[in-house]
Design an enzyme around this catalytic site. Structure first.
Site, PDB file in Angstrom:
ATOM      1  CE  LYS A 125      57.003 -59.627 126.267  1.00 30.51           C
ATOM      2  NZ  LYS A 125      57.649 -60.784 125.603  1.00 30.51           N
ATOM      3  CG  ASP A 165      57.463 -58.871 122.586  1.00 27.23           C
ATOM      4  OD1 ASP A 165      57.721 -60.073 122.730  1.00 27.23           O
ATOM      5  OD2 ASP A 165      56.335 -58.472 122.219  1.00 27.23           O
TER       6      ASP A 165
END
Ligand code: NDP
Ligand code: 2IT
Length: 450
Positions: A125, A165
């Site tokens: 991430k 995201d």
């Protein structure tokens, strides 16, 4: 459980103040007890200590110039957590709340989520505390270019493949991809969530929301029910929420709420999807505008939320789809949902329910699909985008959607059969954590101490 307490204590000592990260680790470790008791090899190879330590953490300065000519500085992150199953894969979040604890929790969740898809992708991430709100298009572009000036050297189509995201959609992916291409001279499939006309996949935009609904359908089918005719609440008004609303309407359910950071809409007749898309995908407007266009809908500003709690979770419903952000649904919210008859939760967001809320759902024995299973359709479809890029093909929307649907059915089967295998039928938290962990841990053992 001493091994859980010891691990969390060590994380707190060696990586202080990463609250959400400890929360995510604790939830996974609590579920693993039956597996660790059954098979000594995980302890022997010290997998727990290894899996909670990211393989690589990159932190960097992102300096950029705003429209007034002022130099601005943000923090940039990419945490390459685990590559046992494939190249690092996971989104990039741009939100002022981003710090190491958030990126680390998201990266950790991503390892197990990606494992559950059954595809060859590791977990990662990234993100920044940059706030896209109120920024001009040129400011967004300059930020994304500066972010890539460092990140480009760490990513690649077989090493690390970022995606979107919170705060990152096709526009931001475009600016980042453009800068990557300029710096490397390569037209690689190094991002997913690209626009369709330059390498993106049909149905990627829809995939997370659609997948969360397919997952809910699986949970309900197991008890002989469907979503048809059901009243649903959805939180968020971004990518995941919009396509959750769309799919719910397609299958005959009635989604009646959405929210953004400034407030929530309750529209008892059903959310108007065209207005929602117009406000959020075209105009970038606040949801307060929605009530202007639909007077029968009620808007409550976040500042007026009773006791700071989002009123969405107090709306009477049959099923709930938390699709905004972490810890948006607490124990009191869970109690309210259960009291009002909600019997199905499918998490589009990552870790939207607090541990207290999860405990209530499990104790009530309702259908509860944790994010790492229920929202895995997004990353799974990202992998389908990678497959299309690598083979220089473009599949139809129907082809991608039917693969997504099959993957979500398969994830449900894996997670529910794993829960049953360990004597806890219906506990999909335990099923998801054990099934995801076992796949990654077995690969780590096979690949030796690295
Ligand atoms: P978007 O940025 O498109 O939308 C996020 C939505 O949630 C917006 O309506 C936003 O409101 C709201 N929101 C974000 N943060 C907060 C906050 N702190 N408090 C209140 N509201 C908030 O993001 P996505 O829809 O892509 O992501 C939503 C969730 O789904 C995240 O948890 C993400 O990690 C998860 N997810 C996303 C996937 C994807 O493919 N995009 C895949 C799997 C999971 P506002 O615009 O006002 O800030
Ligand atoms: O949380 C997630 O799974 C995502 N934001 C999507 C990741 C991806 O690589 O598509």
């Amino acid at each position: 459980m001493p091994y859980v307490a010891d691990t969390i204590a060590k994380l707190k000592r060696t990586g202080p103040a990463e609250i959400e990260y400890y929360q995510a680790v604790e939830e996974v470790l609590m579920s693993l007890r039956p597996l660790l008791d059954k098979d000594a090899k995980y302890k022997k190879h010290n997998i727990i200590d290894r899996i909670v330590e990211p393989e690589r953490q990159i932190m960097f300065r992102v300096a950029w110039i705003d429209d007034k000519g002022q130099v601005q500085v943000n923090k940039g992150y990419r945490i390459e957590f685990n590559s046992a199953l494939g190249p690092y894969k996971g989104g990039i979040r741009l939100h002022p709340s981003v710090y190491a604890g958030i990126i680390k929790f998201l990266g950790f969740e991503q390892i197990f989520k990606n494992a559950l898809t059954g595809l060859a992708i590791g977990g990662a991430k990234g993100g920044s505390d940059f706030d896209p709100k109120g920024k001009s298009d040129n400011e967004i572009m300059r930020f994304c270019q500066s972010f890539m000036n460092e990140l480009y050297r760490h990513i690649g189509p077989t090493t690390d493949i970022p995606a979107g995201d919170i705060g990152v959609g096709a526009r931001e992916i475009g600016y980042m991809f453009g800068q990557y291409k300029r710096l490397t001279g390569r037209y690689d499939g190094v991002f997913t969530g690209k626009k369709i006309n330059w390498g993106g996949s049909l149905a990627r935009k829809e995939a997370t929301g659609y997948g969360a609904v397919y997952f809910a359908q699986n949970m309900l089918a197991a008890i002989g029910q469907t979503l048809e005719g059901k009243t649903c609440v959805v939180s968020g008004a971004g990518n995941v929420a919009i396509y959750t609303v769309e799919k719910l309407q397609q299958v005959g359910a009635t989604p009646v709420t959405v929210s953004d950071s400034r407030g929530m809409i309750h529209h008892p007749q059903g959310i108007n999807l065209a207005t929602l898309k117009q406000l959020k995908e075209v105009e970038g407007a606040s949801l307060s505008e929605y009530a202007q266009r639909h007077p029968e809908a009620r808007y409550t500003a976040a500042a007026d939320y009773p006791a700071g709690r989002n009123p969405i979770w107090s709306v009477r419903c049959d099923a709930a789809f938390p699709s905004a952000t972490q810890n948006e649904l607490n124990e009191a919210d869970a109690v309210a949902l259960l009291k009002n008859g909600c019997s199905c939760i499918s998490e589009g967001a990552n870790m939207p329910s607090t541990q207290g809320a999860i405990d209530k759902f499990l104790a009530a024995g309702i259908s509860y699909g944790p994010g790492k299973a229920a929202n895995a359709g997004g990353v799974a479809t990202s992998q389908l985008e990678m497959a299309q890029n690598a083979s220089m093909q473009q599949w139809t929307f129907e082809e991608v959607d039917s693969r997504l649907h099959a993957i979500m059915n398969n994830i449900y089967q894996t997670v529910s059969s794993t829960a049953a295998e360990f004597g806890q039928a219906g506990n999909l938290v335990l099923g998801a954590n054990i099934a995801g962990f076992r796949k990654v841990a077995d690969a780590m053992i096979d690949q030796g101490v690295v």
